[in-house]
Design a protein around this motif. Structure first.
Motif, PDB file in Angstrom:
ATOM      1  N   ARG A 187      58.120 -40.996  37.318  1.00 27.17           N
ATOM      2  CA  ARG A 187      58.065 -42.130  38.258  1.00 27.17           C
ATOM      3  C   ARG A 187      58.636 -43.413  37.663  1.00 27.17           C
ATOM      4  N   GLU A 188      58.576 -43.542  36.338  1.00 28.77           N
ATOM      5  CA  GLU A 188      59.086 -44.794  35.742  1.00 28.77           C
ATOM      6  C   GLU A 188      60.590 -44.959  35.948  1.00 28.77           C
ATOM      7  N   ILE A 189      61.287 -43.855  36.219  1.00 28.97           N
ATOM      8  CA  ILE A 189      62.717 -43.969  36.528  1.00 28.97           C
ATOM      9  C   ILE A 189      62.871 -44.900  37.730  1.00 28.97           C
ATOM     10  N   PHE A 190      61.918 -44.829  38.650  1.00 31.36           N
ATOM     11  CA  PHE A 190      61.941 -45.700  39.830  1.00 31.36           C
ATOM     12  C   PHE A 190      61.257 -47.038  39.528  1.00 31.36           C
ATOM     13  N   TYR A 191      60.036 -46.978  39.010  1.00 37.39           N
ATOM     14  CA  TYR A 191      59.269 -48.218  38.773  1.00 37.39           C
ATOM     15  C   TYR A 191      60.078 -49.230  37.944  1.00 37.39           C
ATOM     16  N   ASN A 192      60.824 -48.707  36.957  1.00 41.08           N
ATOM     17  CA  ASN A 192      61.549 -49.613  36.061  1.00 41.08           C
ATOM     18  C   ASN A 192      62.706 -50.333  36.740  1.00 41.08           C
ATOM     19  N   ARG A 193      62.986 -49.960  37.990  1.00 38.42           N
ATOM     20  CA  ARG A 193      64.046 -50.672  38.724  1.00 38.42           C
ATOM     21  C   ARG A 193      63.485 -51.867  39.511  1.00 38.42           C
ATOM     22  N   ALA A 194      62.210 -52.168  39.311  1.00 39.47           N
ATOM     23  CA  ALA A 194      61.632 -53.355  39.971  1.00 39.47           C
ATOM     24  C   ALA A 194      62.290 -54.610  39.401  1.00 39.47           C
ATOM     25  N   GLN A 195      62.274 -55.668  40.203  1.00 43.46           N
ATOM     26  CA  GLN A 195      62.918 -56.909  39.742  1.00 43.46           C
ATOM     27  C   GLN A 195      62.106 -57.611  38.662  1.00 43.46           C
ATOM     28  N   LEU A 196      60.803 -57.364  38.654  1.00 43.55           N
ATOM     29  CA  LEU A 196      59.947 -57.929  37.598  1.00 43.55           C
ATOM     30  C   LEU A 196      59.036 -56.814  37.090  1.00 43.55           C
ATOM     31  N   ILE A 197      58.992 -56.662  35.778  1.00 38.92           N
ATOM     32  CA  ILE A 197      58.080 -55.677  35.185  1.00 38.92           C
ATOM     33  C   ILE A 197      57.003 -56.474  34.475  1.00 38.92           C
TER      34      ILE A 197
END
Ligand code: S3P
Length: 175
Positions: free
Chosen positions: A141-151
């Motif tokens: 899932r982090e493949i997707f989550y890491n594409r957030a504009q702010l982590i």
């Protein structure tokens, strides 16, 4: 950008943080899981049992579109799997400022194992099964989550600091 969407693994605190953030910014708060249950008049565990995960993903996508299309500025907490299906993350990034509430797998296992909420994908798992599920699912899932504009790190988070990080990331409340 006037909508903020929180994404992250189950147990990362999206709903709790979302409510506090919305109150701090004087914005309405929405949660895709509770909106789902209101819209379809069924609990998520019952929905999974009756109709299965594939249909759940179709319906939760409809809920996301509905909330993103509202005229109003808002803070939206999403179900943990939601950004990982179809082009939902692209849609979220196009229509909001996305925030990944990042937590280590060990924090997530601790929080999920003491949570009273029924989560259909992990119900009745033993601690070793849950640990294995969190570690492997988080990687995919982090493949997707890491594409957030702010982590943003979810452990010991301070809402005022999150607000400052949002402003630095370009968040401006609509007048
Ligand atoms: C899911 C997470 C849940 C809920 C559903 C599926 C998932 O939301 O949407 O049970 O795929 O991880 P939370 O992240 O709020 O637990």
């Amino acid at each position: 950008m006037a909508k903020i969407v929180l994404i992250g693994f189950p147990g990362s605190g999206k709903t709790t943080v979302g409510k506090k953030l919305a109150s701090r910014l004087s914005l309405p708060f929405f949660d895709t899981d509770s909106h789902f249950e209101d819209k379809y008049c069924i609990s998520i565990p019952d929905f999974f049992q009756k109709y299965g995960e594939t249909y759940f993903r179709i319906c939760e996508r409809a809920v996301l579109e509905e909330l993103l299309n509202l005229e109003t500025d808002s803070v939206i907490a999403t179900g943990g799997g939601l950004p990982c299906y179809r082009d939902s993350l692209d849609l979220i990034n196009e229509k909001s400022l996305s925030v990944y509430l990042k937590m280590s797998s060990s924090s997530l296992v601790t929080r999920l194992s003491s949570s009273h909420r029924v989560r259909p994908l992990i119900r009745e798992m033993s601690l070793p099964e849950l640990t294995n599920y969190v570690e492997t699912t988080l990687i995919s899932r982090e493949i997707f989550y890491n594409r957030a504009q702010l982590i943003y790190k979810g452990e010991n988070m301070v809402i005022a600091d999150l607000v400052s990080a949002l402003v630095s990331a370009g968040y401006k409340k609509r007048e």
